[in-house]
Design a protein around this motif. Structure first.
Motif, PDB file in Angstrom:
ATOM      1  N   TRP A 181       0.813  -1.214   0.000  1.00  0.00           N
ATOM      2  CA  TRP A 181       0.000   0.000   0.000  1.00  0.00           C
ATOM      3  C   TRP A 181       0.845   1.262   0.000  1.00  0.00           C
ATOM      4  CZ3 TRP A 181       0.302   2.996   4.514  1.00  0.00           C
ATOM      5  CH2 TRP A 181       0.883   2.374   5.620  1.00  0.00           C
ATOM      6  N   VAL A 205       2.296   1.974  -3.868  1.00  0.00           N
ATOM      7  CA  VAL A 205       1.374   2.550  -4.860  1.00  0.00           C
ATOM      8  C   VAL A 205       1.745   4.000  -5.147  1.00  0.00           C
ATOM      9  CG1 VAL A 205      -1.029   3.177  -5.291  1.00  0.00           C
ATOM     10  CG2 VAL A 205      -0.491   0.989  -4.207  1.00  0.00           C
ATOM     11  N   TRP A 206       2.124   4.739  -4.106  1.00  0.00           N
ATOM     12  CA  TRP A 206       2.537   6.138  -4.255  1.00  0.00           C
ATOM     13  C   TRP A 206       3.858   6.307  -3.496  1.00  0.00           C
ATOM     14  CZ3 TRP A 206       1.754  10.919  -1.069  1.00  0.00           C
ATOM     15  CH2 TRP A 206       2.035  12.087  -1.811  1.00  0.00           C
ATOM     16  N   ALA A 216       4.566   8.454  -0.368  1.00  0.00           N
ATOM     17  CA  ALA A 216       3.947   8.038   0.898  1.00  0.00           C
ATOM     18  C   ALA A 216       4.905   7.164   1.689  1.00  0.00           C
ATOM     19  CB  ALA A 216       2.645   7.291   0.616  1.00  0.00           C
TER      20      ALA A 216
END
Length: 506
Positions: A464, A467-468, A471
């Protein structure tokens, strides 16, 4: 009459449980152990967190295949007078080399081989094996690579940037300092003229603040594999136990319902309170982070997959290579920067790199080929005797086990790929490039566990967060900040314990 009644009769009140003195002693030693491991190791912890943040942006220097191809000159086919079959025959090797490629080195086309005996090289112009190069030739090779004049050439067996076992088989080197803006050092093997490493002043400076202290990678220690490994194992192992002890103590001292007189959940003040409160919130991360670093040193064998000779069985190589039409190859590979020669399921193949998408040729016919899925599955089955192929998946997007963090130390993981799963005891997965049929890697149950227990806990490459990518960086900064507060407060507390302030006498 019970022991408790006897105690009352004797006027001693209720009896004390036999375990109470033992628990009191355990708590005392728990405090002592945490205090002194903190005094000794908190500074190490602070350095590890700071250096880890540096490593997030500046990697340890390396010269991997992608950079080698990107910086190479196009092959000058006019100078290639020796075919791959002739070059390989010159070596008289009993087995086909693990790697065989053709590329330019200092303006000359050279075949390079990775054999069991080490690295070897043959000139594609003369057919002679290269047994050594002098300083002048090293200057030319490095200057051609970077496009700059050389300032100095020094012979080195090893230094801070070529210190691991990986480089030992290629040593000694010529270290060529170039007159470019980056102050580049290029390391050229004295045996074969192969460029094996390059560093810039930017990389060297930041790695002294990053990878070197983080991995305890100081040359004098890193030269010796097992002493270095034991140093990291014991340092991180004792630190991990000290952190567990501190977390336990922290929860024993916290009061959530019946608070202390100050109204706080913590009985401490100043630096001790910072250490206590932040330790309650960041302690689990710190313990997991140190545990994963300790695990990377493979204690008691670790979780690495046991070596299995899948690659050689998958290749099915012989000890020779078929004669190749040099004119046809020159036309097909015009503009290529590197050509690799290998076997695929017992068949000789040629792959062409550095002039667009990788092209694969049948070495016997010289024609382009793309292996179909059935052919790849058949080759994979032959490489996994006794195991049944259960699933074949085609990955078009990264997943939890095939992904990239953007770290240049990691070779890029191309997509799409084929993932072939087998029912052997290790539940092995083979990752294969569908365009070339090349085996990109294998992953067993141990490797999949290691992915979560090391990569996820230490590098925070959680799905998770990938994904970016920003982050992930933000998350790493926040948790590393908590680790720094715990560590630096521990340094201050330890200093005050060792060197208490003297109170003035009235």
């Amino acid at each position: 009459m019970s022991a408790s009644d006897l105690g009352r009769v004797a006027g001693r009140g209720p009896s004390v449980p036999a375990s109470a003195p033992l628990w009191k002693m355990v708590k005392r030693w728990l405090y002592i152990f945490h205090r002194w491991t903190g005094i000794v190791l908190c500074l190490f912890f602070a350095i590890w967190f700071l250096s880890g943040l540096v490593m997030l942006y500046v990697s340890f220097p390396s010269f991997r295949a992608a950079e080698r191809v990107a910086t190479a000159a196009p092959i000058d086919w006019g100078q290639v007078h020796v075919g791959p079959d002739q070059a390989l025959a010159r070596l008289k090797e009993p087995q086909f080399p693990a790697k065989m490629r053709l590329g330019m080195t200092g303006g000359e086309p050279v075949y390079r081989f990775a054999t069991e005996a080490g690295r070897r090289a043959v000139s594609a112009r003369t057919g002679r094996e290269i047994h050594g190069i002098d300083a002048s030739h090293a200057r030319q090779i490095a200057g051609t690579l970077v496009g700059a004049a050389s300032l100095s050439v020094d012979p080195v067996d090893h230094d801070q940037w070529v210190v691991t076992r990986h480089y030992k088989a290629m040593a000694p080197f010529w270290r060529v300092r170039l007159a470019d803006a980056a102050a580049t050092d290029v390391y050229v093997s004295q045996k074969t003229g192969e460029v094996v490493q390059n560093t810039t002043s930017h990389e060297r400076f930041w790695n002294w603040l990053g990878a070197v202290p983080h991995w305890i990678y100081f040359e004098a220690l890193r030269l010796f594999q097992e002493p270095w490994r034991q140093t990291v194992l014991w340092t991180s192992g004792i630190g991990m136990l000290g952190a567990v002890a501190g977390f336990w103590i922290g929860w024993m001292r916290v009061r959530l319902a019946r608070r202390y007189k100050s109204g706080s959940v913590s009985p401490y003040r100043g630096w001790m309170k910072w250490h206590h409160v932040v330790g309650l919130f960041g302690g689990i991360f710190l313990i997991c982070w140190v545990f994963s670093g300790w695990l990377s040193m493979s204690p008691w064998g670790g979780l690495r997959d046991k070596a299995r000779d899948v690659a050689s069985l998958y290749a099915g190589a012989r000890n020779s290579f078929p004669a190749t039409d040099k004119a046809t190859l020159a036309r097909t590979a015009h503009g290529a920067r590197e050509v690799r020669f290998a076997y695929l399921g017992g068949g000789p193949v040629i792959s062409i790199w550095g002039h667009g998408p990788t092209a694969l040729l049948d070495a016997n016919s010289g024609k382009a080929m793309i292996p179909d899925r059935a052919h790849i599955a058949a080759i994979a089955r032959s490489a996994m005797p006794g195991a049944r192929l259960t699933t074949t998946d085609r990955l078009e997007q990264p997943d939890r086990y095939w992904y990239s963090t953007g770290d240049p130390r990691d070779d890029s993981r191309p997509l799409p790929i084929l993932r072939l799963k087998f029912d052997d005891p290790a539940r092995t997965w083979l990752h294969i490039d569908p365009a070339t049929g090349a085996l990109l890697g294998q992953l067993g149950s141990g490797g999949r566990s290691y992915r979560w227990l090391f990569n996820a806990l230490h590098s925070l490459d959680l799905p998770w967060l990938l994904v970016w990518p920003p982050a992930r960086h933000i998350f790493i900064w926040l948790l590393s900040g908590a680790g720094l507060v715990i560590s630096l407060s521990g340094v201050v507390i330890g200093w005050r314990r060792l060197f208490p302030k003297k109170t003035r006498q009235p």
